[in-house]
Scaffold this motif. Structure first.
Motif, PDB file in Angstrom:
ATOM      1  N   LEU A 271       0.832  -1.241   0.179  1.00 28.52           N
ATOM      2  CA  LEU A 271       0.079  -0.063   0.078  1.00 28.52           C
ATOM      3  C   LEU A 271       0.864   1.339  -0.038  1.00 28.52           C
ATOM      4  O   LEU A 271       0.689   2.050  -0.666  1.00 28.52           O
ATOM      5  N   LEU A 272       1.916   1.361   0.628  1.00 18.45           N
ATOM      6  CA  LEU A 272       2.821   2.484   0.786  1.00 18.45           C
ATOM      7  C   LEU A 272       3.664   2.686  -0.654  1.00 18.45           C
ATOM      8  O   LEU A 272       3.652   3.582  -1.005  1.00 18.45           O
ATOM      9  N   SER A 273       3.926   1.689  -1.445  1.00 19.00           N
ATOM     10  CA  SER A 273       4.500   1.620  -2.590  1.00 19.00           C
ATOM     11  C   SER A 273       3.326   2.343  -3.595  1.00 19.00           C
ATOM     12  O   SER A 273       3.669   2.865  -4.432  1.00 19.00           O
ATOM     13  N   LEU A 274       1.986   1.652  -3.603  1.00 22.99           N
ATOM     14  CA  LEU A 274       1.087   2.119  -4.386  1.00 22.99           C
ATOM     15  C   LEU A 274       0.730   3.787  -4.017  1.00 22.99           C
ATOM     16  O   LEU A 274       0.620   4.484  -5.038  1.00 22.99           O
ATOM     17  N   LYS A 275       0.777   3.981  -3.051  1.00 22.36           N
ATOM     18  CA  LYS A 275       0.665   5.737  -2.691  1.00 22.36           C
ATOM     19  C   LYS A 275       1.822   6.154  -3.428  1.00 22.36           C
ATOM     20  O   LYS A 275       1.448   7.443  -3.799  1.00 22.36           O
ATOM     21  N   GLU A 276       2.786   5.859  -3.209  1.00 20.12           N
ATOM     22  CA  GLU A 276       4.027   6.728  -3.582  1.00 20.12           C
ATOM     23  C   GLU A 276       3.977   6.745  -5.206  1.00 20.12           C
ATOM     24  O   GLU A 276       4.217   7.860  -5.796  1.00 20.12           O
ATOM     25  N   MET A 277       3.488   5.533  -5.620  1.00 18.82           N
ATOM     26  CA  MET A 277       3.583   5.588  -7.185  1.00 18.82           C
ATOM     27  C   MET A 277       2.513   6.668  -7.761  1.00 18.82           C
ATOM     28  O   MET A 277       2.418   7.609  -8.601  1.00 18.82           O
ATOM     29  N   LEU A 278       1.203   6.596  -6.891  1.00 17.35           N
ATOM     30  CA  LEU A 278       0.135   7.380  -7.587  1.00 17.35           C
ATOM     31  C   LEU A 278       0.568   8.724  -7.266  1.00 17.35           C
ATOM     32  O   LEU A 278       0.009   9.693  -7.910  1.00 17.35           O
ATOM     33  N   GLY A 279       1.220   9.305  -6.050  1.00 18.61           N
ATOM     34  CA  GLY A 279       1.496  10.474  -5.788  1.00 18.61           C
ATOM     35  C   GLY A 279       2.375  10.909  -6.675  1.00 18.61           C
ATOM     36  O   GLY A 279       2.820  12.401  -7.115  1.00 18.61           O
ATOM     37  N   LYS A 280       3.042  10.330  -7.592  1.00 15.11           N
ATOM     38  CA  LYS A 280       3.950  10.788  -8.713  1.00 15.11           C
ATOM     39  C   LYS A 280       3.308  10.620 -10.052  1.00 15.11           C
ATOM     40  O   LYS A 280       3.976  11.230 -11.112  1.00 15.11           O
ATOM     41  N   GLY A 281       2.184  10.418  -9.890  1.00 15.21           N
ATOM     42  CA  GLY A 281       1.207  10.767 -11.250  1.00 15.21           C
ATOM     43  C   GLY A 281       1.137   9.169 -11.883  1.00 15.21           C
ATOM     44  O   GLY A 281       0.687   9.505 -13.138  1.00 15.21           O
ATOM     45  N   VAL A 282       1.515   7.991 -11.581  1.00 10.57           N
ATOM     46  CA  VAL A 282       1.386   6.983 -12.360  1.00 10.57           C
ATOM     47  C   VAL A 282      -0.110   6.883 -12.309  1.00 10.57           C
ATOM     48  O   VAL A 282      -1.157   6.679 -11.530  1.00 10.57           O
ATOM     49  N   TYR A 283      -0.512   6.386 -13.780  1.00  7.39           N
ATOM     50  CA  TYR A 283      -2.082   6.275 -14.007  1.00  7.39           C
ATOM     51  C   TYR A 283      -2.693   5.096 -13.325  1.00  7.39           C
ATOM     52  O   TYR A 283      -2.224   3.987 -13.684  1.00  7.39           O
ATOM     53  N   PRO A 284      -3.816   5.034 -12.528  1.00  7.63           N
ATOM     54  CA  PRO A 284      -4.356   4.045 -11.941  1.00  7.63           C
ATOM     55  C   PRO A 284      -4.686   2.865 -12.975  1.00  7.63           C
ATOM     56  O   PRO A 284      -4.453   1.586 -12.676  1.00  7.63           O
ATOM     57  N   LEU A 285      -5.016   3.177 -14.142  1.00  6.23           N
ATOM     58  CA  LEU A 285      -5.772   2.114 -15.148  1.00  6.23           C
ATOM     59  C   LEU A 285      -4.455   1.501 -15.464  1.00  6.23           C
ATOM     60  O   LEU A 285      -4.637   0.313 -15.774  1.00  6.23           O
ATOM     61  N   TYR A 286      -3.073   2.249 -15.743  1.00  4.93           N
ATOM     62  CA  TYR A 286      -2.296   1.560 -16.269  1.00  4.93           C
ATOM     63  C   TYR A 286      -1.654   0.427 -15.237  1.00  4.93           C
ATOM     64  O   TYR A 286      -1.074  -0.512 -15.475  1.00  4.93           O
ATOM     65  N   LEU A 287      -1.679   1.023 -13.787  1.00  2.00           N
ATOM     66  CA  LEU A 287      -1.303   0.155 -12.785  1.00  2.00           C
ATOM     67  C   LEU A 287      -2.227  -1.233 -12.604  1.00  2.00           C
ATOM     68  O   LEU A 287      -1.750  -2.481 -12.581  1.00  2.00           O
ATOM     69  N   LEU A 288      -3.464  -0.992 -13.044  1.00  2.00           N
ATOM     70  CA  LEU A 288      -4.457  -2.115 -12.959  1.00  2.00           C
ATOM     71  C   LEU A 288      -4.042  -3.195 -14.015  1.00  2.00           C
ATOM     72  O   LEU A 288      -4.257  -4.294 -13.984  1.00  2.00           O
ATOM     73  N   THR A 289      -3.737  -2.423 -15.409  1.00  2.00           N
ATOM     74  CA  THR A 289      -3.516  -3.281 -16.615  1.00  2.00           C
ATOM     75  C   THR A 289      -2.255  -4.303 -16.167  1.00  2.00           C
ATOM     76  O   THR A 289      -2.174  -5.376 -16.766  1.00  2.00           O
ATOM     77  N   MET A 290      -0.992  -3.547 -15.569  1.00  2.00           N
ATOM     78  CA  MET A 290      -0.088  -4.309 -15.211  1.00  2.00           C
ATOM     79  C   MET A 290      -0.268  -5.226 -14.295  1.00  2.00           C
ATOM     80  O   MET A 290       0.193  -6.521 -14.478  1.00  2.00           O
TER      81      MET A 290
END
Length: 335
Positions: free
Chosen positions: A230-249
């Motif tokens: 969850l910490l890794s997820l928050k950090e990536m989202l905070g840097k602007g990584v698109y949620p749908l891209y993460l979901l696809t990965m």
């Protein structure tokens, strides 16, 4: 077959070509190599027509084909075409009729991202009277070879770790790969052997961080480390990584885990599993390690959640996508 091999075999130009390649980089490469080999630069202003899809496509193509060459033996017409979108049944019949009567001094080249219906007269005519060729986007070991070749052509070699970094970051998106490779080669004109540290200094930093963190994030999910994931997820989202891209990965990863876990019932040799799946051994090896943290039933439930979330993301059901993604991760780890 590679484009360079195909062009080397074409000793004399034919009147009709249909070139199919889903990757735009390959289509552009074919066009460049074809022009370089067969169309003199001095005659291109008067004897080369580029016909793009759009309004009055057949009319424009017919006009180009029927225009005689000026001061040269041949006139070249290169046409981009998408048979599934551009032409209806009657228009395809008209196109077939048009190319069946092409003059001997006209060279017509179709370049398409789609393949024609091989049952149609259009395809049969091209096979009989011209040349039909498909160029596949390289994957797995062929992609490795493609990357190595780009460096070798510049007189450089690449270590195995660097090769995997490029492959994992950019997959077979050849346009981006070629751009990054060109950037690396330009920055090290005097260096013959390049390693991971060399690449890390050059590759787009945002992309490097994004992909490294995504794969670390997927590992944390596989290891069921809730807080760190969850910490890794928050950090990536905070840097602007698109949620749908993460979901696809995440979807791609879970599908691979399911496949690898199934084959692990018969063998734990990652190379044999990779051969069965027609995938590169490296990601299969990583998936084999991660798959031990899940049962097949857990993976099936997780994939169902991801597919449901993907639909809801695309339809706007989840207005707050970051929070929705966190909930999916919590479910993934709790299975």
């Amino acid at each position: 077959m590679e484009i360079s091999e195909f062009m080397a075999r074409e000793k004399e130009v034919k009147n009709l070509y249909f070139i199919a390649a889903e990757n735009s980089y390959l289509r552009a490469e074919f066009k460049e190599r074809f022009l370089e080999k067969f169309v003199p630069v001095a005659s291109r202003d008067f004897n080369l027509s580029l016909v793009k899809p759009g309004d009055n496509y057949l009319k424009r193509l017919k006009s180009a084909i029927n225009t005689p060459p000026m001061g040269a033996a041949s006139r070249f017409i290169i046409s981009e075409i998408n048979l599934t979108d551009e032409l209806n049944k009657n228009e395809l019949a008209d196109l077939t009729e048009l190319i069946s009567k092409i003059a001997s001094d006209s060279i017509l080249v179709f370049i398409s991202e789609t393949t024609p219906d091989k049952r149609r007269k259009f395809y049969q005519l091209i096979k009989k009277s011209g040349c039909y060729q498909e160029f596949k986007t390289p994957r797995y070991r062929y992609l490795d070879q493609w990357i190595k070749k780009q460096f070798n052509q510049a007189g450089k070699k690449l270590d195995q770790q660097s090769l995997k970094v490029l492959e994992n970051m950019f997959s077979n998106r050849l346009e981006i790969l070629a751009s990054e490779i060109e950037k690396i080669i330009t920055c090290y004109p005097e260096k013959d052997f390049l390693n991971y540290q060399d690449l890390k200094k050059i590759i787009s930093r945002e992309k490097f961080i994004e992909d490294e963190e995504i794969f670390t994030f997927l590992d944390l999910i596989g290891e069921k480390k809730t807080d760190k994931a969850l910490l890794s997820l928050k950090e990536m989202l905070g840097k602007g990584v698109y949620p749908l891209y993460l979901l696809t990965m995440l979807k791609n990863q879970v599908e691979l885990l399911m496949q690898v876990k199934y084959y692990s019932n018969f063998t734990h040799d990652n190379k044999k599993i990779a051969q069965e799946l027609n995938k590169h051994p490296y990601p299969v090896k990583k998936a084999l390690q991660r798959s031990r943290n899940f049962t097949q039933f857990e993976l099936e439930k997780l994939l169902a959640e991801i597919l449901k979330a993907n639909y809801n993301f695309l339809t706007g059901y989840y207005p707050e996508q970051n929070m929705a993604l966190e909930m999916i991760i919590l479910k993934a780890i709790s299975y």
